[in-house]
Write a protein that holds these residues in place. Structure first.
Motif, PDB file in Angstrom:
ATOM      1  N   LEU A   9     -18.232   5.567  10.436  1.00 13.79           N
ATOM      2  CA  LEU A   9     -19.608   5.148  10.749  1.00 13.79           C
ATOM      3  C   LEU A   9     -19.941   3.831  10.066  1.00 13.79           C
ATOM      4  CD1 LEU A   9     -21.352   8.621  10.443  1.00 13.79           C
ATOM      5  CD2 LEU A   9     -20.851   7.356  12.539  1.00 13.79           C
TER       6      LEU A   9
ATOM      7  N   THR B 109      -9.009   2.340   2.112  1.00 17.39           N
ATOM      8  CA  THR B 109      -7.727   1.820   1.631  1.00 17.39           C
ATOM      9  C   THR B 109      -7.184   2.618   0.453  1.00 17.39           C
ATOM     10  OG1 THR B 109      -8.378  -0.356   2.434  1.00 17.39           O
ATOM     11  CG2 THR B 109      -6.545  -0.280   0.860  1.00 17.39           C
ATOM     12  N   LEU B 110      -7.976   2.736  -0.594  1.00 18.92           N
ATOM     13  CA  LEU B 110      -7.500   3.504  -1.742  1.00 18.92           C
ATOM     14  C   LEU B 110      -7.599   5.003  -1.479  1.00 18.92           C
ATOM     15  CD1 LEU B 110      -8.995   1.410  -4.675  1.00 18.92           C
ATOM     16  CD2 LEU B 110      -6.758   1.239  -3.598  1.00 18.92           C
TER      17      LEU B 110
ATOM     18  N   LEU C 201     -10.885 -11.429   2.557  1.00 19.00           N
ATOM     19  CA  LEU C 201     -10.443 -10.545   3.638  1.00 19.00           C
ATOM     20  C   LEU C 201     -11.555  -9.576   4.018  1.00 19.00           C
ATOM     21  CD1 LEU C 201      -6.852  -9.789   2.357  1.00 19.00           C
ATOM     22  CD2 LEU C 201      -7.504 -11.256   4.265  1.00 19.00           C
TER      23      LEU C 201
ATOM     24  N   SER D  64     -14.870   3.504   2.177  1.00 16.89           N
ATOM     25  CA  SER D  64     -13.669   2.673   2.093  1.00 16.89           C
ATOM     26  C   SER D  64     -12.442   3.572   2.190  1.00 16.89           C
ATOM     27  CB  SER D  64     -13.654   1.877   0.786  1.00 16.89           C
ATOM     28  OG  SER D  64     -12.497   1.075   0.742  1.00 16.89           O
TER      29      SER D  64
ATOM     30  N   ARG E  79     -25.367   0.504   9.905  1.00 14.94           N
ATOM     31  CA  ARG E  79     -24.859   1.645   9.146  1.00 14.94           C
ATOM     32  C   ARG E  79     -25.986   2.496   8.584  1.00 14.94           C
ATOM     33  NH1 ARG E  79     -21.660  -0.655   4.659  1.00 14.94           N
ATOM     34  NH2 ARG E  79     -23.696  -0.762   3.673  1.00 14.94           N
ATOM     35  N   GLU E  80     -27.066   1.875   8.128  1.00 12.11           N
ATOM     36  CA  GLU E  80     -28.069   2.647   7.406  1.00 12.11           C
ATOM     37  C   GLU E  80     -29.492   2.439   7.923  1.00 12.11           C
ATOM     38  OE1 GLU E  80     -27.460   2.199   3.115  1.00 12.11           O
ATOM     39  OE2 GLU E  80     -25.377   1.616   3.510  1.00 12.11           O
TER      40      GLU E  80
ATOM     41  N   HIS F 158       0.808  -1.223   0.000  1.00  7.53           N
ATOM     42  CA  HIS F 158       0.000   0.000   0.000  1.00  7.53           C
ATOM     43  C   HIS F 158       0.838   1.269   0.000  1.00  7.53           C
ATOM     44  CE1 HIS F 158      -2.843   2.989   1.862  1.00  7.53           C
ATOM     45  NE2 HIS F 158      -3.690   2.387   1.059  1.00  7.53           N
TER      46      HIS F 158
ATOM     47  N   GLU G 136     -18.993   0.265  10.123  1.00 13.58           N
ATOM     48  CA  GLU G 136     -18.263  -0.693  10.965  1.00 13.58           C
ATOM     49  C   GLU G 136     -17.574  -1.785  10.151  1.00 13.58           C
ATOM     50  OE1 GLU G 136     -21.791  -1.504  13.482  1.00 13.58           O
ATOM     51  OE2 GLU G 136     -20.421  -1.139  15.139  1.00 13.58           O
ATOM     52  N   THR G 137     -17.966  -1.965   8.897  1.00 15.83           N
ATOM     53  CA  THR G 137     -17.303  -2.990   8.091  1.00 15.83           C
ATOM     54  C   THR G 137     -15.833  -2.644   7.866  1.00 15.83           C
ATOM     55  OG1 THR G 137     -17.723  -2.011   5.905  1.00 15.83           O
ATOM     56  CG2 THR G 137     -19.443  -3.397   6.840  1.00 15.83           C
TER      57      THR G 137
ATOM     58  N   ILE H 177      -3.102  -4.172   2.376  1.00 17.70           N
ATOM     59  CA  ILE H 177      -4.316  -3.723   3.075  1.00 17.70           C
ATOM     60  C   ILE H 177      -5.550  -4.173   2.287  1.00 17.70           C
ATOM     61  CG2 ILE H 177      -5.514  -1.731   4.051  1.00 17.70           C
ATOM     62  CD1 ILE H 177      -2.718  -1.990   5.207  1.00 17.70           C
ATOM     63  N   PRO H 178      -6.510  -4.787   2.955  1.00 18.87           N
ATOM     64  CA  PRO H 178      -7.708  -5.259   2.245  1.00 18.87           C
ATOM     65  C   PRO H 178      -8.578  -4.129   1.685  1.00 18.87           C
ATOM     66  CG  PRO H 178      -7.456  -6.405   4.349  1.00 18.87           C
ATOM     67  CD  PRO H 178      -6.472  -5.262   4.340  1.00 18.87           C
TER      68      PRO H 178
ATOM     69  N   VAL I 117     -23.239   6.416   5.094  1.00 24.28           N
ATOM     70  CA  VAL I 117     -23.124   5.744   3.795  1.00 24.28           C
ATOM     71  C   VAL I 117     -21.894   4.821   3.847  1.00 24.28           C
ATOM     72  CG1 VAL I 117     -24.221   7.558   2.430  1.00 24.28           C
ATOM     73  CG2 VAL I 117     -21.779   7.703   2.925  1.00 24.28           C
ATOM     74  N   PRO I 118     -21.792   3.868   2.906  1.00 21.88           N
ATOM     75  CA  PRO I 118     -20.610   3.012   2.886  1.00 21.88           C
ATOM     76  C   PRO I 118     -19.343   3.826   2.623  1.00 21.88           C
ATOM     77  CG  PRO I 118     -22.343   2.091   1.496  1.00 21.88           C
ATOM     78  CD  PRO I 118     -22.771   3.481   1.867  1.00 21.88           C
TER      79      PRO I 118
ATOM     80  N   THR J 253     -29.090   4.464   1.813  1.00 24.65           N
ATOM     81  CA  THR J 253     -29.112   5.872   2.198  1.00 24.65           C
ATOM     82  C   THR J 253     -29.422   6.793   1.025  1.00 24.65           C
ATOM     83  OG1 THR J 253     -27.560   5.371   3.969  1.00 24.65           O
ATOM     84  CG2 THR J 253     -27.797   7.694   3.365  1.00 24.65           C
TER      85      THR J 253
ATOM     86  N   HIS K 110      -7.810 -12.485   9.797  1.00 24.22           N
ATOM     87  CA  HIS K 110      -8.973 -13.103  10.456  1.00 24.22           C
ATOM     88  C   HIS K 110      -8.678 -14.504  10.959  1.00 24.22           C
ATOM     89  CE1 HIS K 110     -10.568  -9.553   8.843  1.00 24.22           C
ATOM     90  NE2 HIS K 110     -10.619  -9.971   7.606  1.00 24.22           N
TER      91      HIS K 110
ATOM     92  N   THR L  25     -17.622  -9.066   5.423  1.00 21.29           N
ATOM     93  CA  THR L  25     -19.034  -8.824   5.102  1.00 21.29           C
ATOM     94  C   THR L  25     -19.539  -9.830   4.084  1.00 21.29           C
ATOM     95  OG1 THR L  25     -18.666  -7.311   3.235  1.00 21.29           O
ATOM     96  CG2 THR L  25     -18.682  -6.345   5.437  1.00 21.29           C
TER      97      THR L  25
ATOM     98  N   LEU M 249      -4.661  -0.847   8.520  1.00 26.14           N
ATOM     99  CA  LEU M 249      -3.952   0.411   8.268  1.00 26.14           C
ATOM    100  C   LEU M 249      -3.244   0.903   9.536  1.00 26.14           C
ATOM    101  CD1 LEU M 249      -6.594   2.228   6.029  1.00 26.14           C
ATOM    102  CD2 LEU M 249      -4.236   1.739   5.329  1.00 26.14           C
TER     103      LEU M 249
ATOM    104  N   LYS N  13      -4.569   6.559   0.290  1.00 23.07           N
ATOM    105  CA  LYS N  13      -3.225   6.261  -0.222  1.00 23.07           C
ATOM    106  C   LYS N  13      -2.429   7.515  -0.614  1.00 23.07           C
ATOM    107  CE  LYS N  13      -0.790   3.430  -3.671  1.00 23.07           C
ATOM    108  NZ  LYS N  13       0.486   3.476  -2.948  1.00 23.07           N
TER     109      LYS N  13
ATOM    110  N   SER O 273     -12.393  -4.144  10.752  1.00 21.59           N
ATOM    111  CA  SER O 273     -11.443  -5.254  10.594  1.00 21.59           C
ATOM    112  C   SER O 273     -10.882  -5.305   9.185  1.00 21.59           C
ATOM    113  CB  SER O 273     -12.112  -6.591  10.943  1.00 21.59           C
ATOM    114  OG  SER O 273     -13.088  -6.952   9.990  1.00 21.59           O
ATOM    115  N   ARG O 274     -11.651  -4.799   8.218  1.00 21.87           N
ATOM    116  CA  ARG O 274     -11.202  -4.901   6.828  1.00 21.87           C
ATOM    117  C   ARG O 274     -10.116  -3.891   6.502  1.00 21.87           C
ATOM    118  NH1 ARG O 274     -16.003  -3.881   3.427  1.00 21.87           N
ATOM    119  NH2 ARG O 274     -15.370  -1.721   3.734  1.00 21.87           N
ATOM    120  N   GLU O 275     -10.224  -2.674   6.998  1.00 22.32           N
ATOM    121  CA  GLU O 275      -9.318  -1.623   6.541  1.00 22.32           C
ATOM    122  C   GLU O 275      -8.636  -0.870   7.685  1.00 22.32           C
ATOM    123  OE1 GLU O 275     -11.298   0.757   3.481  1.00 22.32           O
ATOM    124  OE2 GLU O 275     -12.658  -0.922   3.125  1.00 22.32           O
TER     125      GLU O 275
END
Lengths: 470, 470, 470
Positions: free
Chosen positions: C355, C332-333, A355, C330, B362-363, A309, C357-358, A325-326, C327-328, B332, A383, A358, C367, C336, C361-363
């Motif tokens: 907000l 990671t990207l 990874l 992410s 979340r929503e 990353h 929660e996914t 990083i996932p 809202v969802p 959302t 995990h 969800t 990080l 960067k 553990s994923r990101e």
């Protein structure tokens, strides 16, 4: 007193549940280790040389350990990594020991303590105070024959272990191990990423080399596919029962032969369009699945990691330094082309890893609970831990049951952690099963049968290890 | 001894918590079943004919059962599905019995065991050994009057059950049940997908038929909307209190009347553009919400299932064969147009369902914890299970409370599983409430009140069943 | 008897685990409150005036309370919000009391009961019956000097509290508090959203004002950056140790200076292209990170809330009325570019909030478990609750450990809930740690050390509060 390993570790707090879990765990604690996916160095098994020192064994190559230390400000150089890095392993060990509290609450600590205790006989938690003494104790043992790789293999009760090997690898260490007369079963795994992913370093040269190795014309689409077939046959002859595919995404495609050949030609001639690399990887997953239908190799798919990353870390310290990083992943639409092509064929076995937790209940369990070709790999990477295993079982079992999973993978390059990881898995599964028993979702007798499946039965069956070359 | 149903099943392991949960459960165990959303066949209630045989009752139509067997390599044909399939129900039953261990740890096993035990008096777990005996026992009972649908309805303590019916349905079975003098309350639900989704089979013909049934001009936008109004009125007259909408995504739109009419015209004339089908479904959700404001029908939205994932299975065995796989969903932004239009209107009630559990905290909970029109439906499909219900309550309650949820839906076409499913729900909710009591997040007296709401009170209120035609 | 606050609330049910948790909690229950991120009104600390009445203190400004009441059909007007709203605070209180059952199972109830009990000495649960009596009891106390803000600050054991302040704020109340001779430590936080987000109201005028305040030319990119530097210096001089950034998404960018200047010029001159606002916010996060490297201010990033979801509510009742919906997201990207630029610099500290929660553990844990600059903020907003904290620790700890988190934020504008929130956090963390101890994942001695870190140690260290102006 050994403070490192409590006999009831990871078992549930409630006394009734703990008693059941303890008994379930006892029934599988000494089962052989079946390790169908991992990253031990084949050279260990071939050469059977001693490990050099405690830092090389436990710190520098372990990306779990390195990244945690780096995250709290310890420079790579202090861990012996990078130009001008510290080279005295004892000094590296001292940095590690002084920061061992960083691993509180992590699986790394469980694994390390287990190895320190069961493999090296240590009974105190590592700290600055005992750093030198523990270093000396480990270093001394590493010199003895009992601590060479094959002796550890036997001592750990490993029945079979798979390595992960480039499609271009000559498998010389595997050959050396087989020819040595040693009885340990070490099998390779066909990992063709370097000749499947157009974005990999030296892709063109890799394809040339693939052609040389197989006497196939990797300048053409059919020649290229034939080259894969030849290499797969070679790997099978060397004991492989599986392939492994590390892709950025789980996207698959099912192009017509004409389209696929044209895509290959564009890539091979350096005229790839924007999406061609991804499309080619996608198409190759389907091609690999078709070859698995033919030759019976179990196919593994690992996706969703954004590798290296940080640009600076990658440039200065290279790959696998703790900075993978996932990213979010979705399988449902991505796998459809492959599954439409061969997903209902009982000869295909495709094991999925994620990874992105969800996807457990949303996609993976529904997919594996429907397609006869699909199985779910165990919790992977971040995990592969007590909470990770619990989440996996809680989210997957109700929809996919137990038999659409394939037991445990230790997935490690840290040899001494192999028994620890299988132990954590057996304890976590025993805890989960005990919870089902105590809430009357499962009979106690059934729980014993399933514990056995989860400890080694499903791994053997899921990876077709009975059918493999022994 | 009956090994199938332990009286404490699904109750928490900790003795204090279990005692509270047991007592909470006891207070609601015998409450009437209010089933406001499900898929029982209206013909059962109208004709009240005997069920034919155990395989037809428990296996072939149950996609949960079929998919699990298929996932482990049992062909559809062995389950009586597809051309040239096995037709002897006893043989089908034997395949099922021989593979009954596949359901270990799944809700299907809880439901089946509950039905075998409480409905058919069986006390042993199904296996190859007892397959014939259990088949005979069930088959014999199915012939008796006590095992006809209406007798089971009464025996199960069903207060009211809703079916799900096409907008084009003549509701003849509902009429037959009402006219028969039978007192059971069976109400239809207006499900207009086949006349709302341009991608559905025979969409044009369906709209023609809608026009015939209502004497409205479904060639025009306003005539088409009027036809919906007419059918909704008919359903209401037949007892409906709700509509149900199965859409691929929760996207909504709020076009101007001119834009909407133009969109309708493009679709009706076969000149739809790329995004038109999705846009039309989106617009129709808002139109349906507006009609709900007018006529008071509760609106249900079920989204996020990718139907008939495998092309070959779909072609050979048809729909609803266990290959509907969830995809990621986000509410959302998708719901904003509808909610901007009518979301604050207290006359609207819109119940949301999801297969993507990430949306719970979340929503969905934030939305339902703000909008007066919104309620959350219970865990749906893959999540209608002990762990699924626990995850739902744990993720939703802190933000939305209890009263923004609507109790339980059995959502099933498997008649004998209805009491089992409500039982699982009541036990799971009792377990959750007991945990809140024992950790002093709720007083014990409050927990009893809420248990009552969750068992049937909120379903009655949420679906406006008091106000419905009785 | 006080029914509001059981001494064992939130502690685990299992007796052994509870005993450990109780003891851990006891060791931190009376630790000082370190509140490095929140929304108390600086005017309280500067003026130290009495609060007007119970409704103004507990209902109208609390979006958690308001949204739940609104979600169940109570109009804003009945809560004193909007044109023509009810103005008698006692009437508002009565509506609230009559609907207090809506908060069953929510953190709001825990917080409110804690405040009613520990701050105002009430011992009965609020209801219609006791509404007037409780109103009178609270109202009377509010008149006394002991219930003025500074007295409460001392009584609550607050060591330091941070407010959140616009970059354009003159910090007059902070100055008044400092000059008053009062010893309480109240520090501002630099929140530049209104001069960073081109979509904010009056953005152009805000930039003009920024120029006036700093004598920098905010018509040019470099002048604009200098203006930020000047304001950050002013905030630091006033005691700030942190900045805070509320962005719709975590996107970052690292444009060349020429590109950035051109982007700024387009935005400043009203010629922004489609993506420019988002790109500018993205670029500014990297610029802010660079300034943090220079001046040492800790950077906080809060993203993923869709503000004012309902258009009508926003128009009629304004912002912060309970209609901000996640809202969802992410990371990671998105992060960067910033992390490539300065992520390995040990001088940077960037605290991430989510907000979604996914991402835990994923990101976020991967990080923060790698980058030395990153720390994870505590569960935020909807997740600042018992279950939310549990999910956070369960998903984050195994990958990031404890020391890559920063303890607790109360994040509130509800003064009387501050001790309640820290209490919930300390109890939830004690419960989590006790679970680790009883399952032998942590020694008991270690758990006490970590409990101390989580209660206030990591907040002080994570926000560099020792280094701040005192």
């Amino acid at each position: 007193m050994n403070v490192l390993l409590h006999p009831d570790r990871l078992l549930p707090a409630d006394p009734t549940t703990r008693a059941i879990a303890r008994s379930l765990y006892a029934s599988v604690a000494d089962r052989p280790i079946v390790s169908p996916h991992g990253h031990t160095d084949p050279c260990w098994w071939g050469e059977n040389a001693s490990f050099s020192n405690p830092a090389d064994l436990f710190i520098t190559p372990d990306h779990y350990v390195v990244r945690m230390l780096v995250s709290q400000g310890i420079p790579y150089e202090a861990l012996g990594i990078g130009e001008g890095a510290r080279s005295d392993p004892r000094e590296i060990w001292r940095s590690f020991a002084a920061n061992y509290h960083l691993f509180q609450g992590t699986p790394s600590r469980l694994w390390l303590d287990h190895a320190f205790s069961t493999v090296f006989g240590l009974i105190e938690r590592l700290s600055s105070e005992n750093a030198d003494a523990q270093y000396d104790a480990i270093a001394e043992k590493l010199q003895s024959a009992q601590y060479r790789p094959r002796a550890l293999f036997d001592r750990f009760g490993i029945e079979v272990i798979a390595t992960t090997d480039s499609a271009l690898d000559d498998l010389r260490w595997h050959a050396m191990a087989r020819e040595s007369g040693w009885k340990g079963r070490v099998v390779p795994t066909y990992r063709p990423d370097s000749v499947v992913d157009p974005d990999s370093d030296n892709f063109g040269a890799n394809l040339d080399r693939l052609g040389e190795l197989t006497a196939c014309d990797t300048g053409t689409w059919q020649g290229y596919l034939d080259a894969h077939r030849a290499r797969r046959a070679f790997f099978r002859a060397m004991g492989a029962t599986a392939t492994d595919h590390g892709h950025p995404t789980p996207r698959t495609a099912n192009l017509s032969e004409v389209e696929a050949a044209a895509l290959f030609a564009r890539i091979r001639s350096g005229k790839a369009r924007d999406d061609d690399a991804e499309l080619f990887r996608a198409q190759m997953l389907t091609e690999m699945a078709r070859m698995s239908v033919e030759d019976g190799l179990v196919m593994q798919l690992h996706t969703g990691s954004f590798r290296s990353h940080n640009a600076g870390v990658h440039a200065r310290y290279g790959r696998d330094r703790g900075f993978d990083i996932p990213v979010p992943v979705s399988f449902t639409l991505a796998l459809k082309p492959l599954l439409d092509a061969v997903g209902m064929d009982p000869r295909l076995r495709l094991i999925l890893f994620t990874l992105d937790e969800t996807t457990y209940s949303r996609e993976l369990a529904p997919l594996a609970g429907a397609y006869p070709s699909l199985r779910l790999g165990p919790p992977w990477w971040f995990h592969d831990s007590f909470e990770g295993i619990r989440r996996f079982r809680e989210r997957v079992t109700e929809t996919a049951g137990f038999r659409n999973t394939v037991g445990f993978n230790d997935d490690t390059r840290a040899l001494c952690s192999i028994p620890a990881r299988h132990d954590v898995s057996r304890r976590a599964d025993s805890a989960f099963l005990a919870e089902l028993v105590v809430t009357h979702r499962l009979d106690e007798g059934e729980a014993y049968e399933i514990a056995l499946l989860l400890s080694d039965g499903l791994a053997r069956e899921g990876y077709r290890l009975e059918q493999g070359d022994t």
